[in-house]
Scaffold this motif. Structure first.
Motif, PDB file in Angstrom:
ATOM      1  N   ILE A  35       0.844  -1.193   0.000  1.00  0.00           N
ATOM      2  CA  ILE A  35       0.000   0.000   0.000  1.00  0.00           C
ATOM      3  C   ILE A  35       0.880   1.243   0.000  1.00  0.00           C
ATOM      4  CG2 ILE A  35      -1.654   1.312   1.391  1.00  0.00           C
ATOM      5  CD1 ILE A  35      -2.883  -1.441   2.124  1.00  0.00           C
ATOM      6  N   ARG A  36       2.010   1.183   0.660  1.00  0.00           N
ATOM      7  CA  ARG A  36       2.942   2.320   0.669  1.00  0.00           C
ATOM      8  C   ARG A  36       3.372   2.681  -0.756  1.00  0.00           C
ATOM      9  NH1 ARG A  36       7.118   1.167   4.508  1.00  0.00           N
ATOM     10  NH2 ARG A  36       5.774   2.218   5.976  1.00  0.00           N
ATOM     11  N   ASP A  37       3.622   1.668  -1.596  1.00  0.00           N
ATOM     12  CA  ASP A  37       3.996   1.922  -2.990  1.00  0.00           C
ATOM     13  C   ASP A  37       2.873   2.641  -3.738  1.00  0.00           C
ATOM     14  OD1 ASP A  37       6.451   0.635  -2.640  1.00  0.00           O
ATOM     15  OD2 ASP A  37       5.656  -1.299  -3.281  1.00  0.00           O
ATOM     16  N   VAL A  38       1.647   2.204  -3.520  1.00  0.00           N
ATOM     17  CA  VAL A  38       0.492   2.837  -4.163  1.00  0.00           C
ATOM     18  C   VAL A  38       0.381   4.285  -3.705  1.00  0.00           C
ATOM     19  CG1 VAL A  38      -2.027   2.814  -4.353  1.00  0.00           C
ATOM     20  CG2 VAL A  38      -0.746   0.663  -4.481  1.00  0.00           C
ATOM     21  N   LEU A  39       0.522   4.526  -2.411  1.00  0.00           N
ATOM     22  CA  LEU A  39       0.431   5.893  -1.881  1.00  0.00           C
ATOM     23  C   LEU A  39       1.548   6.773  -2.424  1.00  0.00           C
ATOM     24  CD1 LEU A  39      -0.535   5.099   1.803  1.00  0.00           C
ATOM     25  CD2 LEU A  39      -2.031   5.947  -0.016  1.00  0.00           C
ATOM     26  N   PRO A  47      -0.024   9.613 -13.491  1.00  0.00           N
ATOM     27  CA  PRO A  47      -1.316   9.629 -14.179  1.00  0.00           C
ATOM     28  C   PRO A  47      -2.048   8.286 -14.201  1.00  0.00           C
ATOM     29  CG  PRO A  47       0.265  10.902 -15.424  1.00  0.00           C
ATOM     30  CD  PRO A  47       1.026  10.209 -14.330  1.00  0.00           C
ATOM     31  N   ARG A  48      -1.357   7.206 -14.474  1.00  0.00           N
ATOM     32  CA  ARG A  48      -2.018   5.899 -14.514  1.00  0.00           C
ATOM     33  C   ARG A  48      -2.597   5.547 -13.151  1.00  0.00           C
ATOM     34  NH1 ARG A  48      -0.554   0.234 -14.185  1.00  0.00           N
ATOM     35  NH2 ARG A  48      -2.027  -0.922 -15.469  1.00  0.00           N
ATOM     36  N   THR A  49      -1.863   5.844 -12.104  1.00  0.00           N
ATOM     37  CA  THR A  49      -2.342   5.559 -10.753  1.00  0.00           C
ATOM     38  C   THR A  49      -3.624   6.333 -10.462  1.00  0.00           C
ATOM     39  OG1 THR A  49      -0.069   5.199 -10.013  1.00  0.00           O
ATOM     40  CG2 THR A  49      -1.708   5.596  -8.301  1.00  0.00           C
ATOM     41  N   ILE A  50      -3.658   7.599 -10.837  1.00  0.00           N
ATOM     42  CA  ILE A  50      -4.836   8.422 -10.599  1.00  0.00           C
ATOM     43  C   ILE A  50      -6.038   7.856 -11.343  1.00  0.00           C
ATOM     44  CG2 ILE A  50      -5.850  10.709 -10.999  1.00  0.00           C
ATOM     45  CD1 ILE A  50      -2.921  11.790 -10.624  1.00  0.00           C
ATOM     46  N   ALA A  51      -5.862   7.538 -12.618  1.00  0.00           N
ATOM     47  CA  ALA A  51      -6.974   7.028 -13.421  1.00  0.00           C
ATOM     48  C   ALA A  51      -7.486   5.691 -12.899  1.00  0.00           C
ATOM     49  CB  ALA A  51      -6.547   6.903 -14.881  1.00  0.00           C
ATOM     50  N   VAL A  52      -6.590   4.773 -12.589  1.00  0.00           N
ATOM     51  CA  VAL A  52      -7.011   3.456 -12.086  1.00  0.00           C
ATOM     52  C   VAL A  52      -7.647   3.598 -10.707  1.00  0.00           C
ATOM     53  CG1 VAL A  52      -6.198   1.162 -11.386  1.00  0.00           C
ATOM     54  CG2 VAL A  52      -5.349   2.180 -13.495  1.00  0.00           C
ATOM     55  N   ALA A  53      -7.097   4.449  -9.858  1.00  0.00           N
ATOM     56  CA  ALA A  53      -7.676   4.657  -8.526  1.00  0.00           C
ATOM     57  C   ALA A  53      -9.096   5.209  -8.638  1.00  0.00           C
ATOM     58  CB  ALA A  53      -6.794   5.593  -7.701  1.00  0.00           C
ATOM     59  N   LEU A  54      -9.305   6.149  -9.551  1.00  0.00           N
ATOM     60  CA  LEU A  54     -10.655   6.682  -9.746  1.00  0.00           C
ATOM     61  C   LEU A  54     -11.596   5.618 -10.306  1.00  0.00           C
ATOM     62  CD1 LEU A  54     -10.318  10.338 -11.047  1.00  0.00           C
ATOM     63  CD2 LEU A  54     -11.386   9.542  -8.943  1.00  0.00           C
ATOM     64  N   ASP A  82     -15.092  26.865 -14.065  1.00  0.00           N
ATOM     65  CA  ASP A  82     -15.874  27.348 -12.932  1.00  0.00           C
ATOM     66  C   ASP A  82     -16.604  26.218 -12.221  1.00  0.00           C
ATOM     67  OD1 ASP A  82     -16.932  29.230 -11.184  1.00  0.00           O
ATOM     68  OD2 ASP A  82     -18.695  29.539 -12.442  1.00  0.00           O
ATOM     69  N   PRO A  83     -16.098  25.738 -11.117  1.00  0.00           N
ATOM     70  CA  PRO A  83     -14.782  26.045 -10.546  1.00  0.00           C
ATOM     71  C   PRO A  83     -13.705  25.246 -11.280  1.00  0.00           C
ATOM     72  CG  PRO A  83     -15.874  24.432  -9.174  1.00  0.00           C
ATOM     73  CD  PRO A  83     -16.841  24.793 -10.279  1.00  0.00           C
ATOM     74  N   PRO A  84     -12.482  25.728 -11.273  1.00  0.00           N
ATOM     75  CA  PRO A  84     -11.423  25.018 -11.977  1.00  0.00           C
ATOM     76  C   PRO A  84     -11.141  23.662 -11.321  1.00  0.00           C
ATOM     77  CG  PRO A  84     -10.526  26.847 -10.724  1.00  0.00           C
ATOM     78  CD  PRO A  84     -12.013  26.938 -10.625  1.00  0.00           C
ATOM     79  N   GLY A  85     -10.927  22.659 -12.147  1.00  0.00           N
ATOM     80  CA  GLY A  85     -10.555  21.344 -11.634  1.00  0.00           C
ATOM     81  C   GLY A  85      -9.072  21.318 -11.325  1.00  0.00           C
ATOM     82  N   THR A  86      -8.718  20.817 -10.161  1.00  0.00           N
ATOM     83  CA  THR A  86      -7.308  20.804  -9.767  1.00  0.00           C
ATOM     84  C   THR A  86      -6.842  19.391  -9.446  1.00  0.00           C
ATOM     85  OG1 THR A  86      -7.705  21.102  -7.402  1.00  0.00           O
ATOM     86  CG2 THR A  86      -7.531  23.111  -8.756  1.00  0.00           C
ATOM     87  N   LEU A  87      -5.586  19.155  -9.696  1.00  0.00           N
ATOM     88  CA  LEU A  87      -4.978  17.870  -9.360  1.00  0.00           C
ATOM     89  C   LEU A  87      -5.023  17.645  -7.851  1.00  0.00           C
ATOM     90  CD1 LEU A  87      -3.516  15.371 -10.364  1.00  0.00           C
ATOM     91  CD2 LEU A  87      -1.380  16.651 -10.229  1.00  0.00           C
ATOM     92  N   ALA A  88      -4.807  18.696  -7.092  1.00  0.00           N
ATOM     93  CA  ALA A  88      -4.837  18.577  -5.627  1.00  0.00           C
ATOM     94  C   ALA A  88      -6.197  18.090  -5.140  1.00  0.00           C
ATOM     95  CB  ALA A  88      -4.483  19.912  -4.978  1.00  0.00           C
ATOM     96  N   GLU A  89      -7.269  18.577  -5.759  1.00  0.00           N
ATOM     97  CA  GLU A  89      -8.608  18.151  -5.359  1.00  0.00           C
ATOM     98  C   GLU A  89      -8.830  16.672  -5.678  1.00  0.00           C
ATOM     99  OE1 GLU A  89     -13.227  19.630  -5.699  1.00  0.00           O
ATOM    100  OE2 GLU A  89     -11.917  20.015  -7.396  1.00  0.00           O
ATOM    101  N   ILE A  90      -8.393  16.235  -6.844  1.00  0.00           N
ATOM    102  CA  ILE A  90      -8.525  14.819  -7.224  1.00  0.00           C
ATOM    103  C   ILE A  90      -7.748  13.943  -6.243  1.00  0.00           C
ATOM    104  CG2 ILE A  90      -7.842  13.093  -8.948  1.00  0.00           C
ATOM    105  CD1 ILE A  90     -10.201  14.542  -9.967  1.00  0.00           C
ATOM    106  N   LEU A  91      -6.493  14.295  -6.007  1.00  0.00           N
ATOM    107  CA  LEU A  91      -5.658  13.494  -5.094  1.00  0.00           C
ATOM    108  C   LEU A  91      -6.224  13.507  -3.682  1.00  0.00           C
ATOM    109  CD1 LEU A  91      -2.124  14.500  -6.381  1.00  0.00           C
ATOM    110  CD2 LEU A  91      -3.327  12.338  -6.758  1.00  0.00           C
ATOM    111  N   GLY A  92      -6.737  14.646  -3.248  1.00  0.00           N
ATOM    112  CA  GLY A  92      -7.336  14.740  -1.922  1.00  0.00           C
ATOM    113  C   GLY A  92      -8.557  13.843  -1.789  1.00  0.00           C
TER     114      GLY A  92
END
Length: 107
Positions: A35-39, A47-54, A82-92
Motif C-alpha cells: 500500500i505504501r507503494d500505491v500511496l 497519471p495511470r495511478t490516478i486514473a485506475v484509482a478513480l 468554474d470552478p477550476p478542476g485541480t490535481l490537488a482536489e482529485i488526489l485529496g
C-alpha cells in the motif's frame, strides 16, 4: 471513522469509495506489492495511478465504468473553468476515500 467515501464533482457530483477488494486490485493493477507503494505513486501524481484509482473508487456507483470513461471525465474536469478542476482536489478525494477504508490509520 467519519465516512467511508469522499465527494468530488467530475461530470456530476460523484462519491469515491473503496472496499478492500478495490485496494487489492489497485495494488495488482499497478504492479505494486504494498500500500505504501500505491500511496507513493499517488503522491507523485502518476497519471495511470490516478486514473485506475478513480476507476476502482467510482465503480461502486457505476459497475461498468471503463478506464476510457474515467479518462474522458478527467479531461473535462481539468478543462473546466468554474470552478477550476485541480490535481490537488482529485488526489485529496482519492486519499480521503482511502482513509475511509481504515487502512491509513496510525493505530
Amino acid at each position: 471513522m467519519d465516512k467511508d467515501y469522499s465527494e468530488i464533482t467530475l461530470d456530476k457530483p460523484r462519491r469515491i469509495r473503496y472496499r478492500w477488494q478495490d485496494v487489492r486490485e489497485l495494488s495488482t493493477r499497478l504492479g505494486e506489492a504494498t500500500i505504501r507503494d500505491v500511496l507513493t505513486k499517488l503522491a507523485e501524481a502518476e497519471p495511470r495511478t490516478i486514473a485506475v484509482a478513480l476507476l476502482l473508487g467510482l465503480r461502486h456507483q457505476e459497475a461498468r465504468i471503463t478506464l476510457e470513461q474515467v479518462d474522458a471525465r478527467l479531461d473535462a474536469y481539468f478543462r473546466r473553468d468554474d470552478p477550476p478542476g485541480t490535481l490537488a482536489e482529485i488526489l485529496g478525494a482519492i486519499t480521503e476515500a482511502l482513509q475511509g477504508t481504515g487502512l491509513l490509520r496510525d493505530r
